[in-house]
Motif scaffolding. Structure first.
Motif, PDB file in Angstrom:
ATOM      1  N   ARG A  35      17.004  17.597  32.375  1.00 33.27           N
ATOM      2  CA  ARG A  35      17.562  16.651  33.348  1.00 33.27           C
ATOM      3  C   ARG A  35      16.610  16.460  34.522  1.00 33.27           C
ATOM      4  O   ARG A  35      16.088  17.415  35.078  1.00 33.27           O
ATOM      5  N   GLY A  36      16.348  15.199  34.859  1.00 31.35           N
ATOM      6  CA  GLY A  36      15.513  14.869  36.001  1.00 31.35           C
ATOM      7  C   GLY A  36      14.030  14.696  35.710  1.00 31.35           C
ATOM      8  O   GLY A  36      13.306  14.184  36.558  1.00 31.35           O
ATOM      9  N   CYS A  37      13.552  15.096  34.547  1.00 32.34           N
ATOM     10  CA  CYS A  37      12.117  14.962  34.274  1.00 32.34           C
ATOM     11  C   CYS A  37      11.775  13.513  33.911  1.00 32.34           C
ATOM     12  O   CYS A  37      12.614  12.769  33.429  1.00 32.34           O
ATOM     13  N   GLU A  38      10.524  13.145  34.167  1.00 28.21           N
ATOM     14  CA  GLU A  38      10.059  11.791  33.855  1.00 28.21           C
ATOM     15  C   GLU A  38       9.380  11.781  32.500  1.00 28.21           C
ATOM     16  O   GLU A  38       8.651  12.716  32.156  1.00 28.21           O
ATOM     17  N   ILE A  39       9.620  10.712  31.752  1.00 31.32           N
ATOM     18  CA  ILE A  39       9.023  10.535  30.435  1.00 31.32           C
ATOM     19  C   ILE A  39       8.327   9.183  30.407  1.00 31.32           C
ATOM     20  O   ILE A  39       8.931   8.173  30.765  1.00 31.32           O
ATOM     21  N   TYR A  40       7.066   9.181  29.988  1.00 33.59           N
ATOM     22  CA  TYR A  40       6.316   7.941  29.823  1.00 33.59           C
ATOM     23  C   TYR A  40       6.279   7.627  28.331  1.00 33.59           C
ATOM     24  O   TYR A  40       5.834   8.457  27.534  1.00 33.59           O
ATOM     25  N   VAL A  41       6.748   6.450  27.948  1.00 36.10           N
ATOM     26  CA  VAL A  41       6.773   6.040  26.543  1.00 36.10           C
ATOM     27  C   VAL A  41       5.407   5.446  26.206  1.00 36.10           C
ATOM     28  O   VAL A  41       5.064   4.367  26.664  1.00 36.10           O
ATOM     29  N   ARG A  42       4.622   6.170  25.399  1.00 36.08           N
ATOM     30  CA  ARG A  42       3.260   5.744  25.061  1.00 36.08           C
ATOM     31  C   ARG A  42       3.241   4.750  23.917  1.00 36.08           C
ATOM     32  O   ARG A  42       2.603   3.713  24.002  1.00 36.08           O
ATOM     33  N   LYS A  43       3.892   5.095  22.808  1.00 34.59           N
ATOM     34  CA  LYS A  43       3.879   4.238  21.623  1.00 34.59           C
ATOM     35  C   LYS A  43       5.213   4.323  20.913  1.00 34.59           C
ATOM     36  O   LYS A  43       5.890   5.340  20.964  1.00 34.59           O
ATOM     37  N   VAL A  44       5.565   3.232  20.258  1.00 28.59           N
ATOM     38  CA  VAL A  44       6.734   3.213  19.385  1.00 28.59           C
ATOM     39  C   VAL A  44       6.256   2.670  18.046  1.00 28.59           C
ATOM     40  O   VAL A  44       5.648   1.612  17.980  1.00 28.59           O
ATOM     41  N   ALA A  45       6.518   3.407  16.987  1.00 31.47           N
ATOM     42  CA  ALA A  45       6.096   2.982  15.656  1.00 31.47           C
ATOM     43  C   ALA A  45       6.803   1.679  15.277  1.00 31.47           C
ATOM     44  O   ALA A  45       7.867   1.371  15.816  1.00 31.47           O
ATOM     45  N   PRO A  46       6.228   0.901  14.357  1.00 32.64           N
ATOM     46  CA  PRO A  46       6.808  -0.399  13.998  1.00 32.64           C
ATOM     47  C   PRO A  46       8.285  -0.356  13.601  1.00 32.64           C
ATOM     48  O   PRO A  46       9.044  -1.235  13.954  1.00 32.64           O
ATOM     49  N   LEU A  47       8.697   0.674  12.913  1.00 32.46           N
ATOM     50  CA  LEU A  47      10.103   0.787  12.531  1.00 32.46           C
ATOM     51  C   LEU A  47      10.895   1.650  13.510  1.00 32.46           C
ATOM     52  O   LEU A  47      12.047   1.970  13.257  1.00 32.46           O
ATOM     53  N   GLY A  48      10.258   2.046  14.619  1.00 27.94           N
ATOM     54  CA  GLY A  48      10.946   2.801  15.656  1.00 27.94           C
ATOM     55  C   GLY A  48      10.935   4.307  15.460  1.00 27.94           C
ATOM     56  O   GLY A  48      11.512   5.034  16.262  1.00 27.94           O
ATOM     57  N   ASP A  49      10.292   4.802  14.425  1.00 30.73           N
ATOM     58  CA  ASP A  49      10.307   6.229  14.164  1.00 30.73           C
ATOM     59  C   ASP A  49       8.912   6.677  13.773  1.00 30.73           C
ATOM     60  O   ASP A  49       8.384   6.199  12.767  1.00 30.73           O
ATOM     61  N   PRO A  50       8.211   7.507  14.486  1.00 28.62           N
ATOM     62  CA  PRO A  50       8.619   8.228  15.684  1.00 28.62           C
ATOM     63  C   PRO A  50       8.273   7.483  16.984  1.00 28.62           C
ATOM     64  O   PRO A  50       7.612   6.455  16.951  1.00 28.62           O
ATOM     65  N   VAL A  51       8.712   8.062  18.084  1.00 31.29           N
ATOM     66  CA  VAL A  51       8.408   7.564  19.428  1.00 31.29           C
ATOM     67  C   VAL A  51       7.442   8.569  20.044  1.00 31.29           C
ATOM     68  O   VAL A  51       7.721   9.766  20.055  1.00 31.29           O
ATOM     69  N   GLU A  52       6.308   8.095  20.528  1.00 28.87           N
ATOM     70  CA  GLU A  52       5.332   8.988  21.153  1.00 28.87           C
ATOM     71  C   GLU A  52       5.471   8.893  22.661  1.00 28.87           C
ATOM     72  O   GLU A  52       5.409   7.795  23.226  1.00 28.87           O
ATOM     73  N   VAL A  53       5.663  10.039  23.316  1.00 28.91           N
ATOM     74  CA  VAL A  53       5.903  10.074  24.756  1.00 28.91           C
ATOM     75  C   VAL A  53       4.995  11.104  25.419  1.00 28.91           C
ATOM     76  O   VAL A  53       4.432  11.971  24.751  1.00 28.91           O
ATOM     77  N   THR A  54       4.869  10.984  26.737  1.00 32.16           N
ATOM     78  CA  THR A  54       4.184  11.990  27.541  1.00 32.16           C
ATOM     79  C   THR A  54       5.222  12.630  28.457  1.00 32.16           C
ATOM     80  O   THR A  54       5.908  11.930  29.208  1.00 32.16           O
ATOM     81  N   VAL A  55       5.348  13.947  28.345  1.00 27.27           N
ATOM     82  CA  VAL A  55       6.323  14.713  29.122  1.00 27.27           C
ATOM     83  C   VAL A  55       5.606  15.877  29.775  1.00 27.27           C
ATOM     84  O   VAL A  55       4.955  16.663  29.082  1.00 27.27           O
ATOM     85  N   ARG A  56       5.700  15.990  31.094  1.00 30.64           N
ATOM     86  CA  ARG A  56       5.121  17.112  31.840  1.00 30.64           C
ATOM     87  C   ARG A  56       3.643  17.335  31.513  1.00 30.64           C
ATOM     88  O   ARG A  56       3.176  18.462  31.396  1.00 30.64           O
ATOM     89  N   GLY A  57       2.909  16.227  31.286  1.00 31.23           N
ATOM     90  CA  GLY A  57       1.468  16.314  31.075  1.00 31.23           C
ATOM     91  C   GLY A  57       1.021  16.534  29.641  1.00 31.23           C
ATOM     92  O   GLY A  57      -0.164  16.686  29.395  1.00 31.23           O
ATOM     93  N   TYR A  58       1.929  16.576  28.691  1.00 33.18           N
ATOM     94  CA  TYR A  58       1.497  16.691  27.305  1.00 33.18           C
ATOM     95  C   TYR A  58       2.163  15.638  26.443  1.00 33.18           C
ATOM     96  O   TYR A  58       3.193  15.095  26.807  1.00 33.18           O
ATOM     97  N   GLU A  59       1.550  15.371  25.299  1.00 34.27           N
ATOM     98  CA  GLU A  59       2.040  14.316  24.407  1.00 34.27           C
ATOM     99  C   GLU A  59       2.968  14.906  23.360  1.00 34.27           C
ATOM    100  O   GLU A  59       2.747  16.011  22.869  1.00 34.27           O
TER     101      GLU A  59
END
Length: 73
Positions: A35-59
């Motif tokens: 709760r409260g952490c920031e997530i940057y959405v880097r990539k979304v695959a064409p069919l939506g699975d998987p979602v690549e994000v950056t959380v707390r400095g790691y991918e």
């Protein structure tokens, strides 16, 4: 309420809560998504699975089912 699954590529979002129960919820929280952490959405695959994000400095790559459990502000 929106979920991480609905977030668009390039967005930075903040977690309101992690839904789900038991081991699945614990696994998501162990990855640093709390709760409260920031997530940057880097990539979304064409069919939506998987979602690549950056959380707390790691991918991190998340399945659609896991991304649905992350409720955003």
């Amino acid at each position: 309420m929106s979920t991480l699954k609905e977030a668009k590529c390039g967005e930075t979002v903040r977690v309101k809560k992690v839904d789900g129960e038991g081991a699945v919820r614990r696994r998501i929280m162990d990855m640093g998504i709390t709760r409260g952490c920031e997530i940057y959405v880097r990539k979304v695959a064409p069919l939506g699975d998987p979602v690549e994000v950056t959380v707390r400095g790691y991918e991190l790559s998340l399945r659609k089912a896991d991304a649905e459990m992350i409720i955003l502000q």
